[in-house]
Motif scaffolding. Structure first.
Motif, PDB file in Angstrom:
ATOM      1  N   LEU B  52       0.883  -1.166   0.000  1.00  0.00           N
ATOM      2  CA  LEU B  52       0.000   0.000   0.000  1.00  0.00           C
ATOM      3  C   LEU B  52       0.924   1.220   0.000  1.00  0.00           C
ATOM      4  CD1 LEU B  52      -3.080   0.700   0.380  1.00  0.00           C
ATOM      5  CD2 LEU B  52      -2.566   0.910   2.812  1.00  0.00           C
ATOM      6  N   TRP B  53       0.765   2.099  -0.980  1.00  0.00           N
ATOM      7  CA  TRP B  53       1.674   3.249  -1.164  1.00  0.00           C
ATOM      8  C   TRP B  53       3.142   2.788  -1.158  1.00  0.00           C
ATOM      9  CZ3 TRP B  53      -1.547   4.580   3.466  1.00  0.00           C
ATOM     10  CH2 TRP B  53      -2.782   5.114   3.076  1.00  0.00           C
ATOM     11  N   GLY B  54       3.350   1.620  -1.714  1.00  0.00           N
ATOM     12  CA  GLY B  54       4.711   1.092  -1.797  1.00  0.00           C
ATOM     13  C   GLY B  54       5.196   0.402  -0.540  1.00  0.00           C
ATOM     14  N   LEU B  55       4.398   0.478   0.533  1.00  0.00           N
ATOM     15  CA  LEU B  55       4.829  -0.100   1.823  1.00  0.00           C
ATOM     16  C   LEU B  55       4.216  -1.477   2.016  1.00  0.00           C
ATOM     17  CD1 LEU B  55       4.261   3.084   4.028  1.00  0.00           C
ATOM     18  CD2 LEU B  55       6.357   2.371   2.888  1.00  0.00           C
ATOM     19  N   SER B  56       5.003  -2.382   2.589  1.00  0.00           N
ATOM     20  CA  SER B  56       4.498  -3.737   2.824  1.00  0.00           C
ATOM     21  C   SER B  56       3.306  -3.686   3.784  1.00  0.00           C
ATOM     22  CB  SER B  56       5.632  -4.593   3.388  1.00  0.00           C
ATOM     23  OG  SER B  56       5.139  -5.439   4.378  1.00  0.00           O
ATOM     24  N   LEU B  57       2.228  -4.373   3.405  1.00  0.00           N
ATOM     25  CA  LEU B  57       1.027  -4.382   4.238  1.00  0.00           C
ATOM     26  C   LEU B  57       1.316  -5.083   5.582  1.00  0.00           C
ATOM     27  CD1 LEU B  57      -1.726  -3.221   3.569  1.00  0.00           C
ATOM     28  CD2 LEU B  57      -2.510  -5.522   3.038  1.00  0.00           C
ATOM     29  N   ALA B  58       2.206  -6.068   5.527  1.00  0.00           N
ATOM     30  CA  ALA B  58       2.553  -6.781   6.766  1.00  0.00           C
ATOM     31  C   ALA B  58       3.180  -5.813   7.766  1.00  0.00           C
ATOM     32  CB  ALA B  58       3.516  -7.921   6.460  1.00  0.00           C
ATOM     33  N   ASP B  59       4.059  -4.945   7.266  1.00  0.00           N
ATOM     34  CA  ASP B  59       4.694  -3.956   8.156  1.00  0.00           C
ATOM     35  C   ASP B  59       3.667  -2.969   8.696  1.00  0.00           C
ATOM     36  OD1 ASP B  59       7.596  -4.206   8.502  1.00  0.00           O
ATOM     37  OD2 ASP B  59       7.602  -4.243   6.323  1.00  0.00           O
ATOM     38  N   LEU B  60       2.779  -2.516   7.808  1.00  0.00           N
ATOM     39  CA  LEU B  60       1.778  -1.532   8.247  1.00  0.00           C
ATOM     40  C   LEU B  60       0.865  -2.123   9.312  1.00  0.00           C
ATOM     41  CD1 LEU B  60       0.819   0.159   4.841  1.00  0.00           C
ATOM     42  CD2 LEU B  60       2.216   1.102   6.689  1.00  0.00           C
ATOM     43  N   LEU B  61       0.429  -3.368   9.066  1.00  0.00           N
ATOM     44  CA  LEU B  61      -0.447  -4.027  10.045  1.00  0.00           C
ATOM     45  C   LEU B  61       0.298  -4.237  11.364  1.00  0.00           C
ATOM     46  CD1 LEU B  61      -2.497  -6.908   8.382  1.00  0.00           C
ATOM     47  CD2 LEU B  61      -3.317  -5.183   9.986  1.00  0.00           C
ATOM     48  N   SER B  62       1.550  -4.623  11.233  1.00  0.00           N
ATOM     49  CA  SER B  62       2.372  -4.867  12.414  1.00  0.00           C
ATOM     50  C   SER B  62       2.492  -3.590  13.253  1.00  0.00           C
ATOM     51  CB  SER B  62       3.743  -5.349  11.942  1.00  0.00           C
ATOM     52  OG  SER B  62       4.648  -5.296  12.975  1.00  0.00           O
ATOM     53  N   LEU B  63       2.770  -2.472  12.570  1.00  0.00           N
ATOM     54  CA  LEU B  63       2.875  -1.191  13.278  1.00  0.00           C
ATOM     55  C   LEU B  63       1.550  -0.827  13.940  1.00  0.00           C
ATOM     56  CD1 LEU B  63       4.930   0.905  10.688  1.00  0.00           C
ATOM     57  CD2 LEU B  63       5.652   0.283  12.998  1.00  0.00           C
ATOM     58  N   ALA B  64       0.447  -1.058  13.201  1.00  0.00           N
ATOM     59  CA  ALA B  64      -0.869  -0.698  13.743  1.00  0.00           C
ATOM     60  C   ALA B  64      -1.179  -1.544  14.976  1.00  0.00           C
ATOM     61  CB  ALA B  64      -1.937  -0.898  12.672  1.00  0.00           C
ATOM     62  N   LEU B  65      -0.944  -2.848  14.882  1.00  0.00           N
ATOM     63  CA  LEU B  65      -1.300  -3.733  16.007  1.00  0.00           C
ATOM     64  C   LEU B  65      -0.445  -3.437  17.239  1.00  0.00           C
ATOM     65  CD1 LEU B  65      -1.886  -7.100  14.136  1.00  0.00           C
ATOM     66  CD2 LEU B  65      -3.534  -5.895  15.562  1.00  0.00           C
ATOM     67  N   ILE B  66       0.839  -3.208  17.026  1.00  0.00           N
ATOM     68  CA  ILE B  66       1.698  -2.937  18.191  1.00  0.00           C
ATOM     69  C   ILE B  66       1.362  -1.570  18.794  1.00  0.00           C
ATOM     70  CG2 ILE B  66       4.112  -2.569  18.912  1.00  0.00           C
ATOM     71  CD1 ILE B  66       4.840  -4.966  17.226  1.00  0.00           C
ATOM     72  N   SER B  67       0.963  -0.631  17.951  1.00  0.00           N
ATOM     73  CA  SER B  67       0.519   0.665  18.498  1.00  0.00           C
ATOM     74  C   SER B  67      -0.754   0.479  19.318  1.00  0.00           C
ATOM     75  CB  SER B  67       0.230   1.667  17.380  1.00  0.00           C
ATOM     76  OG  SER B  67       1.343   1.797  16.556  1.00  0.00           O
ATOM     77  N   VAL B  68      -1.695  -0.313  18.790  1.00  0.00           N
ATOM     78  CA  VAL B  68      -2.947  -0.552  19.522  1.00  0.00           C
ATOM     79  C   VAL B  68      -2.632  -1.216  20.870  1.00  0.00           C
ATOM     80  CG1 VAL B  68      -5.036  -1.989  19.542  1.00  0.00           C
ATOM     81  CG2 VAL B  68      -4.474  -0.649  17.526  1.00  0.00           C
ATOM     82  N   GLY B  69      -1.753  -2.227  20.833  1.00  0.00           N
ATOM     83  CA  GLY B  69      -1.362  -2.899  22.081  1.00  0.00           C
ATOM     84  C   GLY B  69      -0.787  -1.899  23.068  1.00  0.00           C
ATOM     85  N   GLY B  70       0.086  -1.021  22.585  1.00  0.00           N
ATOM     86  CA  GLY B  70       0.695  -0.020  23.462  1.00  0.00           C
ATOM     87  C   GLY B  70      -0.346   0.933  24.026  1.00  0.00           C
ATOM     88  N   LEU B  71      -1.311   1.309  23.190  1.00  0.00           N
ATOM     89  CA  LEU B  71      -2.348   2.236  23.655  1.00  0.00           C
ATOM     90  C   LEU B  71      -3.226   1.579  24.726  1.00  0.00           C
ATOM     91  CD1 LEU B  71      -3.403   4.033  20.356  1.00  0.00           C
ATOM     92  CD2 LEU B  71      -2.193   5.005  22.328  1.00  0.00           C
ATOM     93  N   ILE B  72      -3.500   0.288  24.546  1.00  0.00           N
ATOM     94  CA  ILE B  72      -4.297  -0.414  25.575  1.00  0.00           C
ATOM     95  C   ILE B  72      -3.512  -0.425  26.883  1.00  0.00           C
ATOM     96  CG2 ILE B  72      -5.340  -2.618  26.267  1.00  0.00           C
ATOM     97  CD1 ILE B  72      -5.768  -3.207  23.282  1.00  0.00           C
ATOM     98  N   LEU B  73      -2.223  -0.728  26.777  1.00  0.00           N
ATOM     99  CA  LEU B  73      -1.367  -0.748  27.977  1.00  0.00           C
ATOM    100  C   LEU B  73      -1.417   0.614  28.676  1.00  0.00           C
ATOM    101  CD1 LEU B  73       1.071  -1.510  29.820  1.00  0.00           C
ATOM    102  CD2 LEU B  73       2.547  -1.153  27.889  1.00  0.00           C
ATOM    103  N   ILE B  74      -1.286   1.673  27.899  1.00  0.00           N
ATOM    104  CA  ILE B  74      -1.269   3.014  28.495  1.00  0.00           C
ATOM    105  C   ILE B  74      -2.624   3.368  29.104  1.00  0.00           C
ATOM    106  CG2 ILE B  74      -1.062   5.486  27.951  1.00  0.00           C
ATOM    107  CD1 ILE B  74       1.115   4.684  25.923  1.00  0.00           C
ATOM    108  N   SER B  75      -3.708   3.048  28.362  1.00  0.00           N
ATOM    109  CA  SER B  75      -5.037   3.438  28.862  1.00  0.00           C
ATOM    110  C   SER B  75      -5.409   2.668  30.118  1.00  0.00           C
ATOM    111  CB  SER B  75      -6.089   3.230  27.777  1.00  0.00           C
ATOM    112  OG  SER B  75      -6.215   1.849  27.525  1.00  0.00           O
ATOM    113  N   ASP B  76      -4.784   1.509  30.331  1.00  0.00           N
ATOM    114  CA  ASP B  76      -5.117   0.721  31.521  1.00  0.00           C
ATOM    115  C   ASP B  76      -4.347   1.185  32.763  1.00  0.00           C
ATOM    116  OD1 ASP B  76      -6.423  -1.722  32.663  1.00  0.00           O
ATOM    117  OD2 ASP B  76      -4.315  -2.193  33.074  1.00  0.00           O
ATOM    118  N   LEU B  77      -3.377   2.054  32.584  1.00  0.00           N
ATOM    119  CA  LEU B  77      -2.608   2.514  33.739  1.00  0.00           C
ATOM    120  C   LEU B  77      -3.485   3.382  34.643  1.00  0.00           C
ATOM    121  CD1 LEU B  77       0.746   3.621  32.025  1.00  0.00           C
ATOM    122  CD2 LEU B  77       0.298   1.495  33.238  1.00  0.00           C
ATOM    123  N   GLY B  78      -3.215   3.315  35.932  1.00  0.00           N
ATOM    124  CA  GLY B  78      -3.924   4.185  36.863  1.00  0.00           C
ATOM    125  C   GLY B  78      -3.542   5.635  36.638  1.00  0.00           C
ATOM    126  N   GLN B  79      -2.338   5.852  36.153  1.00  0.00           N
ATOM    127  CA  GLN B  79      -1.823   7.194  35.859  1.00  0.00           C
ATOM    128  C   GLN B  79      -1.317   7.195  34.416  1.00  0.00           C
ATOM    129  OE1 GLN B  79      -1.303  10.006  37.789  1.00  0.00           O
ATOM    130  NE2 GLN B  79      -2.136   9.279  39.718  1.00  0.00           N
TER     131      GLN B  79
END
Ligand code: SF4
Ligand code: SF4
Lengths: 201, 311
Positions: B52-79
Motif C-alpha cells: 500500500l503506497w509502496g509499503l508492505s502491508l505486513a509492516d503496516l499491520l504490524s505497526l498498527a497492532l503494536i501501536s494498539v497494544g501499546g495504547l491499551i497498555l497506556i489506557s489501563d494505567l492508573g496514571q
C-alpha cells in the motif's frame, strides 16, 4: 543496619480486628484499603471445628517480587528491609499486585468517602493525601520507625500481644528468639520470597 | 478498576481470583503478539501480503497492532500520563523491557519502511542513508526483529515470572504466546492468499507451516494443562476452570478447539503437501479461526489465574 520483621502468634489472636482498625486510623487509608486484614480459616470437620484468625500485612519480603515486577521502579526496598512505594513514581500498572502472593498491595481507584462521594469531617481530617491511580501498601509504620517509635500501630494496639516487632538480624532480639524457639514459619515459602513476617502456630 | 484488591474483599483465608489482568490485557497481549509475528514473518519469510503506497502491508499491520497494544497498555494505567515511567525498571521488570521494545520497534520499523514510500508514482525518500540494502538498514531491521520477538513473548514472561499464581508460573506460557502469535500471523497471510493476490504455491507453504505451528501450540497447551492437573491444588483448580468451569467456553471451545484443532483439521483436509492449489474455503477457515482462538486462549489463561491461600 537492622532488618525489621514481625512475628505473629496465631495461638493468641482472638480476631478482635483492633490491629486492622488501628492501622486504618494510623495510616488514614481510604475505604476499601486494608493494610492489616485478619483472615479467618476454619480447621477440622463438624463437629470438631476450630476457627483460626490469621492477622496479615505486607511481608516485606527479602526477595520481593513486587519490586521486580514494578515497571516504573516505584517500589523499593529500604536498607532496613522495609518495602515502600513512591506514589509520585507509581504509574498504576498494578503489575506488583499481580506478582505479590499475599495480597499486600492495594489499588486506590477513586477518591470517595465511606458514605459516598462527600467525605465526612473525620475523613477530611484523617485521610492521608493518597494519589488516585496509584498502589498503596503497609510500610511497617516506617514513619513511626523513622521517628524512633519502634512499634507499628497494629503491634501497639493488639490486646493479646499476638504481634511482636523487632530486628531479625539481631540474634538476641525477641523476634529472633521466638522464631527459633517456636519454629516460626513464613507464608508460602515455596514462592521464594523470603518474608520478614513469621507465624507461630 | 476498583479500590483495594481481591484478597481483602472477604477476610477469609481461601483461594483468591486474580482480578488485575482482564479482557483488555488479553487484547493487548494478542495485538502485540500478532503484530510482532507479522513483522518477523515479513523479515524472515518474505510474507509481505501486498503493498500500500509502496509499503508492505505486513509492516503496516504490524505497526498498527503494536501501536494498539501499546495504547491499551497506556489506557489501563492508573496514571496514564505517567506511561513513560513504565520504562524505568528494565533490569527486573518484563513490562519495562516490553515497553522499551515496543517503542524501539515502532521507531525503527517506521524508519525501515520509509524509503519504500511511494507518492505520486515516485519514491521521494529512497535516498535515505539506510535505503537500498545499506548495512545501516540491515542493522536496523535486525534490531527491530529482536524487539519484535521480545514484544511477542514479554506478556507471557510477565505471567510466567509471577510466583504468586501457580498456574502461570511456567515457561510454557511464553512459548504458547510465541507459537500462537506466529499461527495468527500466518493465518492473516492465508486470508490474504485466499483472495487470490498471492501465488498458490505461497499459500501451500504457509499452510504447511501453519499446520506444524498449530500442532506445536496444541501440544504446549496440553502439556500446560496436564502439568497443572498433576501439581499444586490451586493450579489444578485453574486447569479445571479452563476445561470444565466457567472459562471452558472461551478457552477450551474458543482457544483450543476453534482456534487450534479445527484449523489443524482444515490444514489436514487441504493436503498442502499433495501439490495443486489448496481448497480456498479450507484455507480461509484455517487462517481466520486462528485469530479469535488466539485472543480467547489468552483471555482464558489470564482469567484462570488464582492465588493460593498463603497460610
Ligand atoms: S508481601 Fe507483597 S507487597 Fe509486601 S514485599 Fe512481599 S511481594 Fe511486596
Ligand atoms: S489486634 Fe491482635 S488479637 Fe486483635 S485481631 Fe489483631 S492480631 Fe488478632
Amino acid at each position: 543496619m537492622p532488618r525489621w520483621g514481625m512475628v505473629i502468634d496465631l495461638t493468641r489472636c482472638v480476631g478482635c480486628y483492633a490491629c486492622t482498625m488501628a492501622c486504618k486510623v494510623e495510616n488514614g487509608t481510604p475505604p476499601g484499603i486494608w493494610y492489616a486484614p485478619v483472615y479467618e480459616k476454619e480447621l477440622g470437620h463438624y463437629p470438631t471445628v476450630k476457627r483460626l484468625f490469621i492477622p496479615a500485612l505486607c511481608n516485606h519480603c527479602h526477595d520481593a517480587p513486587c519490586v521486580k515486577a514494578c515497571p516504573s521502579g516505584a517500589l523499593r526496598k529500604r536498607e532496613d528491609g522495609i518495602v515502600v512505594v513512591d506514589q509520585d513514581r507509581c504509574c498504576g500498572s498494578r503489575a506488583c499486585m499481580a506478582a505479590c502472593p499475599y495480597g499486600a498491595l492495594h489499588f486506590y481507584a477513586k477518591e470517595e468517602g465511606e458514605y459516598g462521594p462527600e467525605r465526612t469531617a473525620f475523613e477530611q481530617a484523617f485521610y492521608k493525601p493518597y494519589k488516585v491511580g496509584t498502589v498503596q501498601k503497609c510500610t511497617f509504620c516506617a514513619h513511626r520507625i523513622d521517628r524512633g517509635v519502634l512499634t507499628p500501630a497494629c503491634v501497639e494496639t493488639c490486646p493479646t500481644g499476638c504481634r511482636v516487632f523487632g530486628d531479625l538480624s539481631d540474634p538476641d532480639s525477641e523476634v529472633s528468639h521466638l522464631i527459633r524457639r517456636r519454629n516460626g514459619v513464613q507464608a508460602r515459602p515455596e514462592a521464594g520470597t523470603c518474608p520478614s513476617v513469621f507465624y507461630l502456630r | 478498576m476498583e479500590t483495594g484488591n481481591s484478597f481483602t474483599k472477604r477476610f477469609v483465608m481461601e483461594r483468591k481470583p486474580q482480578t488485575i489482568w482482564r479482557a483488555p490485557h488479553a487484547l493487548w497481549f494478542f495485538a502485540m503478539g500478532v503484530g510482532g509475528a507479522l513483522y518477523l514473518n515479513r523479515a524472515l519469510l518474505g510474507i509481505e501480503m501486498g503493498r500500500l503506497w509502496g509499503l508492505s502491508l505486513a509492516d503496516l499491520l504490524s505497526l498498527a497492532l503494536i501501536s494498539v497494544g501499546g495504547l491499551i497498555l497506556i489506557s489501563d494505567l492508573g496514571q496514564p500520563l505517567r506511561f513513560w515511567r513504565a520504562l524505568a525498571n528494565p533490569r527486573y521488570s518484563w513490562i519495562s523491557v516490553g515497553a522499551i521494545c515496543d517503542f524501539v520497534f515502532l521507531f525503527l520499523d517506521v524508519l525501515v519502511i520509509l524509503p519504500d514510500l511511494e507518492i505520486g508514482g515516485g519514491r521521494p525518500l529512497a535516498g535515505l542513508p539506510w535505503a537500498g540494502g545499506a548495512f545501516l538498514g540491515t542493522a536496523m531491521e535486525v534490531v527491530a526483529g529482536v524487539a519484535a520477538l521480545i514484544v511477542i513473548v514479554y506478556p507471557g514472561l510477565v505471567l510466567s515470572y509471577s510466583p504468586s499464581i501457580p498456574f502461570w508460573n511456567t515457561a510454557l506460557i511464553p512459548l504458547q504466546f510465541l507459537a500462537y502469535a506466529f499461527a495468527s500471523a500466518l493465518g492473516l497471510a492465508l486470508i490474504y492468499g485466499a483472495t487470490g493476490l498471492a501465488p498458490p504455491a505461497s499459500s501451500q507453504t504457509w499452510l504447511l507451516l501453519l499446520g506444524g505451528i498449530l500442532a506445536l501450540c496444541l501440544l504446549l497447551f496440553v502439556a500446560h494443562l496436564l502439568g497443572a492437573a498433576y501439581t499444586r491444588a490451586t493450579a489444578r483448580e485453574s486447569a479445571r476452570l479452563l476445561v470444565s468451569g466457567h472459562l471452558a467456553a472461551p478457552f477450551l471451545g474458543g482457544g483450543l478447539v476453534l482456534g487450534l484443532a479445527v484449523p489443524l483439521l482444515a490444514v489436514l483436509f487441504a493436503r498442502p503437501w499433495a501439490g495443486g492449489p489448496p481448497d480456498t474455503v479450507l484455507v480461509l477457515l484455517a487462517g481466520a479461526l486462528t485469530l479469535p482462538g488466539n485472543l480467547l486462549s489468552k483471555y482464558g489463561v489470564i482469567r484462570a489465574g488464582i492465588y493460593p491461600p498463603f497460610l
